[in-house]
Design an enzyme around this catalytic site. Structure first.
Site, PDB file in Angstrom:
ATOM      1  N   HIS A   1       3.461  41.473  -2.330  1.00 42.29           N
ATOM      2  CA  HIS A   1       3.912  42.866  -2.320  1.00 42.29           C
ATOM      3  C   HIS A   1       2.831  43.817  -2.841  1.00 42.29           C
ATOM      4  O   HIS A   1       2.886  45.014  -2.567  1.00 42.29           O
ATOM      5  CB  HIS A   1       5.145  43.029  -3.220  1.00 42.29           C
ATOM      6  CG  HIS A   1       6.461  42.936  -2.495  1.00 42.29           C
ATOM      7  ND1 HIS A   1       6.698  43.546  -1.287  1.00 42.29           N
ATOM      8  CD2 HIS A   1       7.628  42.315  -2.825  1.00 42.29           C
ATOM      9  CE1 HIS A   1       7.955  43.312  -0.904  1.00 42.29           C
ATOM     10  NE2 HIS A   1       8.537  42.552  -1.821  1.00 42.29           N
TER      11      HIS A   1
ATOM     12  N   HIS B   1       5.698  35.757  -2.987  1.00 43.83           N
ATOM     13  CA  HIS B   1       6.321  36.956  -2.417  1.00 43.83           C
ATOM     14  C   HIS B   1       6.001  38.201  -3.254  1.00 43.83           C
ATOM     15  O   HIS B   1       5.536  39.210  -2.723  1.00 43.83           O
ATOM     16  CB  HIS B   1       7.832  36.734  -2.313  1.00 43.83           C
ATOM     17  CG  HIS B   1       8.583  37.882  -1.722  1.00 43.83           C
ATOM     18  ND1 HIS B   1       8.927  37.925  -0.390  1.00 43.83           N
ATOM     19  CD2 HIS B   1       9.043  39.041  -2.270  1.00 43.83           C
ATOM     20  CE1 HIS B   1       9.575  39.060  -0.154  1.00 43.83           C
ATOM     21  NE2 HIS B   1       9.661  39.752  -1.278  1.00 43.83           N
ATOM     22  N   GLU B   2       6.233  38.106  -4.548  1.00 47.39           N
ATOM     23  CA  GLU B   2       6.008  39.291  -5.396  1.00 47.39           C
ATOM     24  C   GLU B   2       4.522  39.635  -5.442  1.00 47.39           C
ATOM     25  O   GLU B   2       4.150  40.802  -5.427  1.00 47.39           O
ATOM     26  CB  GLU B   2       6.553  39.083  -6.815  1.00 47.39           C
ATOM     27  CG  GLU B   2       8.024  38.670  -6.899  1.00 47.39           C
ATOM     28  CD  GLU B   2       8.975  39.504  -6.060  1.00 47.39           C
ATOM     29  OE1 GLU B   2       8.701  40.703  -5.855  1.00 47.39           O
ATOM     30  OE2 GLU B   2       9.991  38.960  -5.590  1.00 47.39           O
TER      31      GLU B   2
ATOM     32  N   GLY C   1      16.078  37.973  -7.565  1.00 43.39           N
ATOM     33  CA  GLY C   1      15.099  36.916  -7.818  1.00 43.39           C
ATOM     34  C   GLY C   1      13.951  37.389  -8.693  1.00 43.39           C
ATOM     35  O   GLY C   1      13.622  36.768  -9.698  1.00 43.39           O
ATOM     36  N   ALA C   2      13.357  38.506  -8.313  1.00 47.13           N
ATOM     37  CA  ALA C   2      12.197  39.005  -9.043  1.00 47.13           C
ATOM     38  C   ALA C   2      11.884  40.409  -8.550  1.00 47.13           C
ATOM     39  O   ALA C   2      12.489  40.878  -7.598  1.00 47.13           O
ATOM     40  CB  ALA C   2      10.993  38.102  -8.799  1.00 47.13           C
ATOM     41  N   MET C   3      10.929  41.051  -9.228  1.00 46.50           N
ATOM     42  CA  MET C   3      10.598  42.429  -8.869  1.00 46.50           C
ATOM     43  C   MET C   3       9.099  42.667  -9.000  1.00 46.50           C
ATOM     44  O   MET C   3       8.484  42.337 -10.014  1.00 46.50           O
ATOM     45  CB  MET C   3      11.393  43.379  -9.783  1.00 46.50           C
ATOM     46  CG  MET C   3      11.111  44.847  -9.551  1.00 46.50           C
ATOM     47  SD  MET C   3      11.599  45.365  -7.875  1.00 46.50           S
ATOM     48  CE  MET C   3      10.383  46.630  -7.574  1.00 46.50           C
TER      49      MET C   3
ATOM     50  N   GLU D   1       9.697  44.493   3.079  1.00 45.73           N
ATOM     51  CA  GLU D   1      10.367  43.210   2.826  1.00 45.73           C
ATOM     52  C   GLU D   1      10.212  42.226   3.985  1.00 45.73           C
ATOM     53  O   GLU D   1       9.902  41.054   3.773  1.00 45.73           O
ATOM     54  CB  GLU D   1      11.838  43.430   2.473  1.00 45.73           C
ATOM     55  CG  GLU D   1      12.062  44.186   1.155  1.00 45.73           C
ATOM     56  CD  GLU D   1      11.388  43.546  -0.045  1.00 45.73           C
ATOM     57  OE1 GLU D   1      10.949  42.383   0.035  1.00 45.73           O
ATOM     58  OE2 GLU D   1      11.271  44.226  -1.094  1.00 45.73           O
TER      59      GLU D   1
ATOM     60  N   GLU E   1      13.934  49.358  -8.806  1.00 43.37           N
ATOM     61  CA  GLU E   1      14.224  49.379  -7.368  1.00 43.37           C
ATOM     62  C   GLU E   1      15.701  49.063  -7.170  1.00 43.37           C
ATOM     63  O   GLU E   1      16.201  48.137  -7.803  1.00 43.37           O
ATOM     64  CB  GLU E   1      13.383  48.345  -6.620  1.00 43.37           C
ATOM     65  CG  GLU E   1      13.552  48.487  -5.116  1.00 43.37           C
ATOM     66  CD  GLU E   1      12.672  47.511  -4.326  1.00 43.37           C
ATOM     67  OE1 GLU E   1      11.933  46.724  -4.923  1.00 43.37           O
ATOM     68  OE2 GLU E   1      12.762  47.548  -3.099  1.00 43.37           O
TER      69      GLU E   1
ATOM     70  N   ASN F   1       7.014  45.104  -9.583  1.00 38.23           N
ATOM     71  CA  ASN F   1       6.418  46.237 -10.304  1.00 38.23           C
ATOM     72  C   ASN F   1       4.896  46.087 -10.426  1.00 38.23           C
ATOM     73  O   ASN F   1       4.408  45.009 -10.732  1.00 38.23           O
ATOM     74  CB  ASN F   1       6.987  46.314 -11.718  1.00 38.23           C
ATOM     75  CG  ASN F   1       8.477  46.113 -11.739  1.00 38.23           C
ATOM     76  OD1 ASN F   1       9.208  46.856 -11.119  1.00 38.23           O
ATOM     77  ND2 ASN F   1       8.923  45.065 -12.418  1.00 38.23           N
TER      78      ASN F   1
HETATM   79  N1  B3K Z   1      11.910  44.264  -4.200  1.00 37.93           N
HETATM   80  C1  B3K Z   1      12.758  43.437  -5.019  1.00 37.93           C
HETATM   81  C2  B3K Z   1      14.199  43.583  -4.738  1.00 37.93           C
HETATM   82  C3  B3K Z   1      14.847  44.749  -5.370  1.00 37.93           C
HETATM   83  C4  B3K Z   1      16.335  44.697  -5.152  1.00 37.93           C
HETATM   84  C5  B3K Z   1      17.022  45.901  -5.636  1.00 37.93           C
HETATM   85  N2  B3K Z   1      18.449  45.744  -5.589  1.00 37.93           N
HETATM   86  C6  B3K Z   1      12.389  41.998  -4.914  1.00 37.93           C
HETATM   87  C7  B3K Z   1      11.664  41.601  -3.703  1.00 37.93           C
HETATM   88  O1  B3K Z   1      12.116  41.703  -2.600  1.00 37.93           O
HETATM   89  O2  B3K Z   1      10.549  41.191  -3.845  1.00 37.93           O
HETATM   90 ZN    ZN Z   2      10.327  41.602  -1.563  1.00 35.62          ZN
END
Ligand code: B3K
Ligand code: ZN
Length: 867
Positions: A304, A300-301, A264-266, A323, A124, A268
């Site tokens: 998502h 948060h992750e 911070g984190a992603m 977000e 992302e 996926n």
């Molecule tokens: N979705 C990712 C952020 C990605 C940033 C790309 N530059 C983390 C988050 O908001 O949970």
């Molecule tokens: Zn996020």
């Protein structure tokens, strides 16, 4: 190797959205991992929309090896600046593309890269195009299978999204694993990790009785620091079932902690990749703030998975759809598990400080931007935090029950698809019957609305009138502003502290006023005495409030407001009045007895949550205060804040000391109560340390500490008051922790924020420390990020801070433009400073603008600022 960055970056506009020329139903990826030459074969089933015969795929930093259509080598293609255009295609076909990439040269940490020897990906927003040529856009949803092949000894764990469906051994000490993700997803949610880790294993049984394997992967030796992350994950899964009725949808949930990570984190799908900062914690190495940060980011992750993954964004302009909503959800999670007022106070601080500053900057944008050059530049406080405030306003207008009905309808309509912000608002409106048509302007209008309130009391008629006006000043790219729908909560207080019921037209009325026009007058009847109004309670809208409070009214609200956020707010408003007066008039701060006594009353009130008291005693930071003035008087603000701190310390000295002493001792744990005690004790220490007679406390505190919160409390106190013991304490800390970069970040941050003119030399020698690496975003952010907002160093009047900043940005421009682009923000606001600073900052921006190969991340910001 082709570098695809165009010479003059081009902007994309929200209004230009078109549907993709093709759909990709599924993609089979095969990775042969090698540090400098990884080969990727991507085979997709592609379906043309509306008879398209040519397909444009994006790709960057790739070497194209082969293109095959339906098993036939294809020569009908062209490479251009953006990627690959394949022509003469049938309506449906299998497309196989072979690319080669060099993970070890990837210092931008986007696409496939190496973090301390482990392979990992970050896709992302637009990183998948660094893996293969693809329709790398969020509205193309495909089913993924991923085969990873690597050396077994160096990379025993080979991970990707979904479920593991096969594995095997190869000759030459290599092995392979195959993963299949049953949920169609956009390319930005793809992930791959290969490495040598310790693995923490647990499980969670969902409400419907399904068993989910939970696995957290950390660097060897760090297993005992992963337990809080695991607990937070289980708490998140449970909370989402209970509060949002949402269950997890795969059999496995994995989290990998890596040291080299841009954010911070992603999230996926099924395989989150985390900055190790948001996974690793134990008593010795992590502060309470770190613990709470881990809980929030893990939450948060995880959240998502529904708000972002099951329903994703149609295009990147809709980023706040996932977000803003997910931040709202993580804030609610933290508030339900911990202290709601303390969480709210911290969220409000972010909005009023850095988010309002972003609104007032050249990069100001609505939560749903209209124009983007580099998407990574729009992962902003506006999209995230203001985006969350917009969701919170919908929640305030609808109430929890209707809001949850809205969520249900949103999932009914959009599960498994890519949606828009309008889709979300429509679901909320349709489920609740609340008209949100005017409210939608919050999505398209940028800037901070100012709400100005005046009032009149009619003692004969016993009426009280509130006149409320809203105004939003033009922002960098939006001249004309319209009135917004602002939920505005109020309460009226009598002298005795009781609340006056709100009555209009002889009927009780709600405390939530609906501001929809430029100006309103609300008349309340049966008001038996001139009230003290409590306005914008709980910060029901992200606006600046202007009301001419008398000191006595604020003192009254600090004491008797029924709501802790309002009590805090009254205290902050009081302090703001003193600071503004001191800076504007160039006079010294002297707090009245009433003010001192009000803060004293909070400090000594045994019935209050100590974490709340700590917040109430925390002074606004320089950065937030800067936002209150049209022209920023850097030195005047520093001076006023120093004086204010000293005035509070002197005025409350004996109570601060008594509280400090009473809170000592006790077993360490991370219950809210213990965290609160440490927070208040360290706040007291901060004040006491600026008084001559208590300067030895910090050293004692440091010596006695058995946890990182108190250690950092001592170091911060010594740093902020620039005590003689500072050097020794800093050395003792680095002596103990120099092997651990993550812990050293705290030390780097303190070096960068030293409030004195020698800070630049401290920063330069910190960058020589063995734990420092210019390649590691955490290290860079802690030392340079803190320096770039340091009024004494960055803003030094001789320009040395700006010059150094310019050099660092130029270096990062070539290695990691995303990190450079985050750091540059304070510089973009140059126009708000005095002439001398303005010129000096502008000069550095001009040098950057003329830098050869300026990345589009920096290009976009520098251009906006110099315009
Ligand atoms: N979705 C990712 C952020 C990605 C940033 C790309 N530059 C983390 C988050 O908001 O949970
Ligand atoms: Zn996020």
């Amino acid at each position: 190797m082709k570098d695809a960055a165009p010479v003059q970056p081009v902007a994309k506009y929200r209004k230009d959205y078109t549907t993709p020329s093709h759909n990709i139903l599924d993609i089979d990826l095969v990775f042969k991992l090698h540090q400098t030459q990884t080969v990727v074969v991507a085979t997709s089933t592609v379906l043309a929309n509306d008879g398209a015969t040519s397909l444009s795929l994006v790709g960057e930093h790739l070497e194209l090896k082969a293109v095959c259509i339906d098993g036939v080598d294809w020569s009908d293609y062209e490479l251009n600046d953006e990627g690959l255009v394949i022509s003469n295609l049938p309506d449906q076909f299998d497309m196989s593309i072979t690319t080669e990439l060099n993970p070890s040269a990837n210092t931008a940490l986007e696409g496939l890269y190496l973090s301390d020897g482990a392979f990992c990906t970050q896709c992302e927003a637009e990183g998948f195009r660094r893996i293969t040529y693809f329709l790398d856009r969020p509205d193309v949803l495909a089913k993924y299978t991923t085969t990873i092949e690597a050396d077994k000894e160096g990379f025993p764990f080979l991970l990707s999204n979904g479920n593991k469906i096969a594995e095997g051994e190869l000759e030459n000490g290599r092995h392979w694993v195959k993963w299949q993700d049953p949920h169609p997803k956009p390319s930005y949610l793809f992930a791959l990790v290969a490495g040598y880790f310790d693995q923490l294993v647990d499980s969670f049984t969902t409400r419907s009785g399904r068993n989910v394997a939970l696995e957290i992967f950390v660097d060897k030796g760090n297993l005992n620091r992963a337990h809080h992350a695991m607990l937070s994950l289980k708490n998140s899964m449970k909370w989402d079932e209970e509060r949002f009725d949402l269950e997890y949808d795969l059999d496995i949930y994995m989290i990998v902690a890596v040291d080299f990570f841009n954010m911070g984190a992603m999230e996926n799908k099924g395989l989150n990749v985390f900055n190790s900062k948001y996974v690793l914690a134990d008593q010795a190495s992590a502060t309470d703030k770190d613990y709470l940060g881990i809980e929030a980011v893990i939450g948060h992750e995880y959240f998502h998975n529904w708000t972002g993954n099951r329903v994703t964004c149609r295009d990147w302009f809709q980023l706040s759809l996932k977000e803003g909503l997910t931040v709202f959800r993580d804030q609610e999670f933290s508030s339900d598990l911990g202290s709601r007022p303390v969480n709210r106070i911290n969220n409000v601080r972010i909005i009023r400080g850095p988010q309002f500053a972003e609104d007032a900057s050249p990069m100001s944008h609505p939560i749903r931007p209209d124009k983007v050059i580099e998407m990574n530049n729009f992962y902003t406080l506006t999209v995230y935090e203001k985006g969350s405030e917009v969701i919170r306003m919908i929640h305030t207008l609808l109430g929890e029950e209707s809001f949850q009905s809205g969520m249900k309808l949103y999932f009914e309509r959009h599960d498994g698809t890519a949606a828009t912000c309008d889709d979300f608002v429509s679901a909320m409106q349709d489920a609740s019957g609340v008209d949100l048509s005017l409210f939608k302007r919050w999505y398209s209008q940028s800037g901070t609305p100012v709400v100005t309130v005046t009032d009149e009391y009619d003692a004969i008629r016993k009426t009280y009138t509130l006149n409320i006006r809203q105004y939003t000043a033009p922002t960098a790219t939006q001249e004309d502003k319209l009135p917004l729908h602002i939920p505005f909560d109020i309460e009226l207080y009598r002298q005795d502290g009781s609340v006056i019921p709100l009555v209009t037209d002889a009927k009780p009325v709600d405390s939530l006023l609906q501001i929809t026009k430029e100006s309103h007058s609300f008349v309340f009847e049966q008001v038996d005495e001139k009230p003290t109004p409590s306005l914008l309670r709980e910060f029901t809208a992200p606006v600046k409030l202007e009301y001419d409070y008398e000191e006595s009214q604020l003192v009254h609200l600090m004491k008797c407001s029924t709501n802790e956020v309002s009590r805090w707010d009254a205290g902050q408003t009081l302090l703001a009045q003193y600071i503004k007066h001191a800076v504007n008039e160039g006079v010294d701060i002297e707090l009245s007895d009433d003010v001192i006594n009000s803060f004293k009353a909070l400090l000594t009130d045994e019935g209050l949550d100590k974490a709340f008291v700590a917040e109430a005693l925390t002074l606004p930071p320089h950065s937030e205060v800067s936002g209150w003035f049209d022209t920023i008087d850097v030195d005047g603000i520093s001076k006023a804040l120093k004086q204010l701190k000293l005035a509070v310390a002197k005025g409350l000295e004996s109570e601060l000391l008594a509280t400090y002493q009473s809170l000592s001792g006790g077993e360490y744990d991370i219950s809210h109560q213990s965290i609160a005690k440490r927070a208040l004790r360290n706040t007291c220490l901060g004040f006491l340390s600026c008084l001559e007679e208590h300067q030895s406390l910090a050293e004692q505190h440091f010596e006695a500490s058995d946890n990182m919160t108190d250690t950092i409390g001592a170091l911060s106190a010594a740093n902020q008051s620039d005590l003689a013991s500072r050097e020794d304490l800093m050395n003792a800390f680095s002596g103990r922790w120099s092997h651990d970069g993550l812990v050293m970040d705290k030390w780097f941050m303190l070096q960068g924020s030293k409030p004195s003119s020698d800070v630049l030399s401290k920063v330069k020698s910190a960058m020589e420390h063995s734990a420092f690496s210019m390649q590691n975003p955490n290290r860079v952010r802690s030392v340079l990020g803190s320096f770039f907002s340091n009024p004494y160093g960055f803003h030094a009047i001789d320009g040395s801070g700006y010059e150094f900043a310019g050099e660092m940005l130029a270096r990062l421009n070539t290695t990691n433009p995303q990190v450079a682009s985050r750091l540059i923000d304070p510089m973009l606001k140059f126009a708000r400073y005095d002439e001398q600073r303005k010129q000096l900052m502008r000069q550095q921006l001009e040098v950057l603008r003329d830098t050869p190969n300026l990345a589009k991340d920096l290009f976009e910001k520098v251009e906006a600022a110099l315009k």
